[in-house]
Design a protein around this motif. Sequence first.
Motif, PDB file in Angstrom:
ATOM      1  N   SER A  20      -6.474  24.692  36.931  1.00  0.00           N
ATOM      2  CA  SER A  20      -6.614  23.239  37.056  1.00  0.00           C
ATOM      3  C   SER A  20      -7.809  22.774  36.242  1.00  0.00           C
ATOM      4  O   SER A  20      -8.904  23.331  36.358  1.00  0.00           O
ATOM      5  N   ASP A  21      -7.608  21.747  35.414  1.00  0.00           N
ATOM      6  CA  ASP A  21      -8.704  21.189  34.622  1.00  0.00           C
ATOM      7  C   ASP A  21      -9.598  20.256  35.450  1.00  0.00           C
ATOM      8  O   ASP A  21     -10.737  20.008  35.092  1.00  0.00           O
ATOM      9  N   ASP A  22      -9.064  19.754  36.542  1.00  0.00           N
ATOM     10  CA  ASP A  22      -9.799  18.819  37.383  1.00  0.00           C
ATOM     11  C   ASP A  22     -10.302  19.547  38.623  1.00  0.00           C
ATOM     12  O   ASP A  22      -9.494  19.998  39.442  1.00  0.00           O
ATOM     13  N   PRO A  23     -11.630  19.686  38.820  1.00  0.00           N
ATOM     14  CA  PRO A  23     -12.141  20.390  39.997  1.00  0.00           C
ATOM     15  C   PRO A  23     -11.662  19.787  41.311  1.00  0.00           C
ATOM     16  O   PRO A  23     -11.544  20.484  42.314  1.00  0.00           O
ATOM     17  N   ALA A  24     -11.361  18.490  41.304  1.00  0.00           N
ATOM     18  CA  ALA A  24     -10.882  17.852  42.529  1.00  0.00           C
ATOM     19  C   ALA A  24      -9.495  18.350  42.921  1.00  0.00           C
ATOM     20  O   ALA A  24      -9.089  18.234  44.076  1.00  0.00           O
ATOM     21  N   ASP A  25      -8.766  18.887  41.936  1.00  0.00           N
ATOM     22  CA  ASP A  25      -7.425  19.398  42.201  1.00  0.00           C
ATOM     23  C   ASP A  25      -7.411  20.921  42.240  1.00  0.00           C
ATOM     24  O   ASP A  25      -6.392  21.545  41.960  1.00  0.00           O
ATOM     25  N   ALA A  26      -8.542  21.523  42.541  1.00  0.00           N
ATOM     26  CA  ALA A  26      -8.630  22.986  42.551  1.00  0.00           C
ATOM     27  C   ALA A  26      -7.588  23.568  43.501  1.00  0.00           C
ATOM     28  O   ALA A  26      -7.494  23.156  44.656  1.00  0.00           O
TER      29      ALA A  26
ATOM     30  N   ASN B  42      -1.020  25.162  47.077  1.00  0.00           N
ATOM     31  CA  ASN B  42       0.413  24.962  46.836  1.00  0.00           C
ATOM     32  C   ASN B  42       1.039  26.305  46.467  1.00  0.00           C
ATOM     33  O   ASN B  42       1.009  26.721  45.314  1.00  0.00           O
ATOM     34  N   ARG B  43       1.588  26.953  47.449  1.00  0.00           N
ATOM     35  CA  ARG B  43       2.150  28.287  47.205  1.00  0.00           C
ATOM     36  C   ARG B  43       3.407  28.234  46.357  1.00  0.00           C
ATOM     37  O   ARG B  43       3.824  29.253  45.803  1.00  0.00           O
ATOM     38  N   ALA B  44       4.013  27.060  46.225  1.00  0.00           N
ATOM     39  CA  ALA B  44       5.202  26.930  45.377  1.00  0.00           C
ATOM     40  C   ALA B  44       4.864  27.161  43.914  1.00  0.00           C
ATOM     41  O   ALA B  44       5.742  27.472  43.111  1.00  0.00           O
TER      42      ALA B  44
END
Length: 249
Positions: A184-190, A167-169
């Motif tokens: 990001s605290d969640d690796p799935a949302d890296a 997400n470049r924004a």
Amino acid sequence: MDNAMMIGLSRQMTLRRSMDVVANNIANANTAGFKVESLLLENRAAPTAEHADGPSDIQFVNTWGMARDFRQGELAFTGREFDLAIEGEGFFAVEANGNEQYTRDGRFRLDGAGQLVASDGAPVLDADTRGPILIDASAGDIQVIDGGMIMQNGQQIGRIGVFEIANRAEMSKQGNGRYTIPESDDPADAPLAMLEPSVNQGFVEQSNVQSILELTDMMAVMRSYQSVSKFLEQAEDLNKRAIERLGRI
């Protein structure tokens, strides 16, 4: 202050910010890896000055954010061993002020300790270890091949880290053509993804600023500012005449 004056002044403020952005683009037309920017605007409703009739809200123009055009700039041949340019997507990673920062500026060099560093001395990060890349320049010539692998005497001694940012924004500009991203605290949302990039050795990516377009935008901003200034002068003259007539009644 009446409604017309308030609207005009809000527009002048955004035009001044637009002029700053355009001037910065022109100033960085020759900066390696620089990405052209533009100001994003929005309408914002606000209560009008008190009156007996007419609309209850007026629309002001307001700064909403900054847009960046990440299209690739032209690749310029330099022939220098540690100048690198990414062809396609992704960003180099460097460590600056204790944080990972991301850039398209590949003007790298070796420092006194044999570390591959950016032009200001920030270490370039290895794709696998996320640590500095150490090179013994006296041990032989260096080749950087597709995938960012650094080869010396037929052996891989490191790999240039090239990362895609989801997400470049969310990227925050840090100066020197660099950006940071929120952790990001969640690796799935890296927010990062490793790429198998096409890295060109001996090339540098130029700015994607088109100076003629920026100069055209600058002239358009100047004309708009002059038009708003004239509008404000006419509104002020109208108010003065209205006050003078009321004083004669």
